[in-house]
Design an enzyme around this catalytic site. Structure first.
Site, PDB file in Angstrom:
ATOM      1  N   HIS A 179      -0.552  -1.119  -6.118  1.00 42.99           N
ATOM      2  CA  HIS A 179      -0.659  -2.478  -6.243  1.00 42.99           C
ATOM      3  C   HIS A 179      -0.886  -3.194  -7.586  1.00 42.99           C
ATOM      4  O   HIS A 179      -1.100  -2.656  -8.879  1.00 42.99           O
ATOM      5  CB  HIS A 179      -2.073  -2.870  -5.418  1.00 42.99           C
ATOM      6  CG  HIS A 179      -3.381  -1.824  -5.959  1.00 42.99           C
ATOM      7  ND1 HIS A 179      -3.605  -0.582  -5.794  1.00 42.99           N
ATOM      8  CD2 HIS A 179      -4.336  -2.651  -6.917  1.00 42.99           C
ATOM      9  CE1 HIS A 179      -4.863  -0.368  -6.390  1.00 42.99           C
ATOM     10  NE2 HIS A 179      -5.182  -1.412  -7.129  1.00 42.99           N
ATOM     11  N   GLU A 227      -4.736   1.497 -13.631  1.00 38.65           N
ATOM     12  CA  GLU A 227      -5.204   2.395 -12.621  1.00 38.65           C
ATOM     13  C   GLU A 227      -4.116   3.468 -12.108  1.00 38.65           C
ATOM     14  O   GLU A 227      -3.084   3.173 -11.799  1.00 38.65           O
ATOM     15  CB  GLU A 227      -5.787   1.523 -11.402  1.00 38.65           C
ATOM     16  CG  GLU A 227      -6.477   2.519 -10.372  1.00 38.65           C
ATOM     17  CD  GLU A 227      -7.070   1.649  -9.313  1.00 38.65           C
ATOM     18  OE1 GLU A 227      -6.621   0.465  -9.271  1.00 38.65           O
ATOM     19  OE2 GLU A 227      -7.950   2.092  -8.727  1.00 38.65           O
ATOM     20  N   HIS A 240      -5.552  -5.379 -13.089  1.00 40.63           N
ATOM     21  CA  HIS A 240      -4.934  -4.248 -13.607  1.00 40.63           C
ATOM     22  C   HIS A 240      -3.532  -3.912 -12.569  1.00 40.63           C
ATOM     23  O   HIS A 240      -3.457  -4.800 -11.755  1.00 40.63           O
ATOM     24  CB  HIS A 240      -5.950  -3.131 -13.356  1.00 40.63           C
ATOM     25  CG  HIS A 240      -6.328  -3.001 -11.891  1.00 40.63           C
ATOM     26  ND1 HIS A 240      -7.729  -3.578 -11.382  1.00 40.63           N
ATOM     27  CD2 HIS A 240      -6.035  -2.193 -10.901  1.00 40.63           C
ATOM     28  CE1 HIS A 240      -8.036  -3.254 -10.245  1.00 40.63           C
ATOM     29  NE2 HIS A 240      -6.984  -2.446  -9.793  1.00 40.63           N
TER      30      HIS A 240
HETATM   31 CO    CO Z   1      -7.106  -1.282  -7.941  1.00 38.37          CO
END
Ligand code: CO
Length: 134
Positions: free
Chosen positions: A7, A130, A79
Site C-alpha cells: 500500500h 514499511e 509511507h
Molecule cells: Co502502512
C-alpha cells in the site's frame, strides 16, 4: 527479497472529503473508516486493482500523524509498504546493508494484523518505508 507494493499511505486533513474524492471523482472502491487505536490513526482502505491506498487521519492526542499534518497541512504521502516473506530475514539483510530500523528493531503487529517494521527515511531517499510480512 522485496515483494509486492502492499500500500501507499497518504495522510489527509479531512478523511471524509478525501474518501469521497476517491469514491466519486476517481471511482475507486472505498471502505468505511476503521479506528486503529494502537497506531493512533483512523484508516480508510481504498482497493485498487494492483495495490491499496490507505488514507490516514489522526486518532488521539499522541497520533504520529499530527506532526506530519502540521508540516504538510494539505496532506501528503506518509509511507509506502513493501511485502516480504520473512520479516526477520529481511531486517537482518537490511541492517547488514547499513539501513536503520526504527524503534527497538523488533517487528510490531501492524494495521493489518501482520508483523511490520519501519525503515529510517533518511536511509531510504527521504521516504518512510514499511515492510510487512505476508
Ligand atoms: Co502502512
Amino acid at each position: 527479497m522485496i515483494g509486492r507494493l502492499n500500500h501507499v499511505a497518504i495522510a489527509v486533513p479531512d478523511l471524509e472529503a478525501a474518501s469521497e474524492q476517491y469514491r466519486t471523482a476517481l471511482g475507486a472502491k472505498v471502505n468505511p473508516p476503521q479506528d486503529e487505536p494502537d497506531h493512533g490513526v483512523t484508516v480508510v482502505f481504498i482497493e485498487l486493482p494492483n495495490t491499496k491506498i490507505e488514507l490516514l487521519y489522526p486518532l488521539g492526542d499522541n497520533s504520529p500523524i499530527l506532526g506530519f499534518l502540521e508540516k504538510n497541512p494539505s496532506g501528503g504521502i506518509h509511507h509506502v509498504c513493501y511485502e516480504v516473506d520473512d520479516i526477520l530475514a529481511a531486517r537482518d539483510q537490511l541492517k547488514a546493508n547499513g539501513l536503520r530500523v526504527l524503534g527497538n528493531g523488533e517487528p510490531k503487529i501492524g494495521a493489518h494484523g501482520k508483523p511490520v517494521l519501519f525503515l529510517h527515511p533518511k536511509d531510504m531517499n527521504g521516504t518512510l518505508v514499511e515492510l510487512e510480512q505476508v
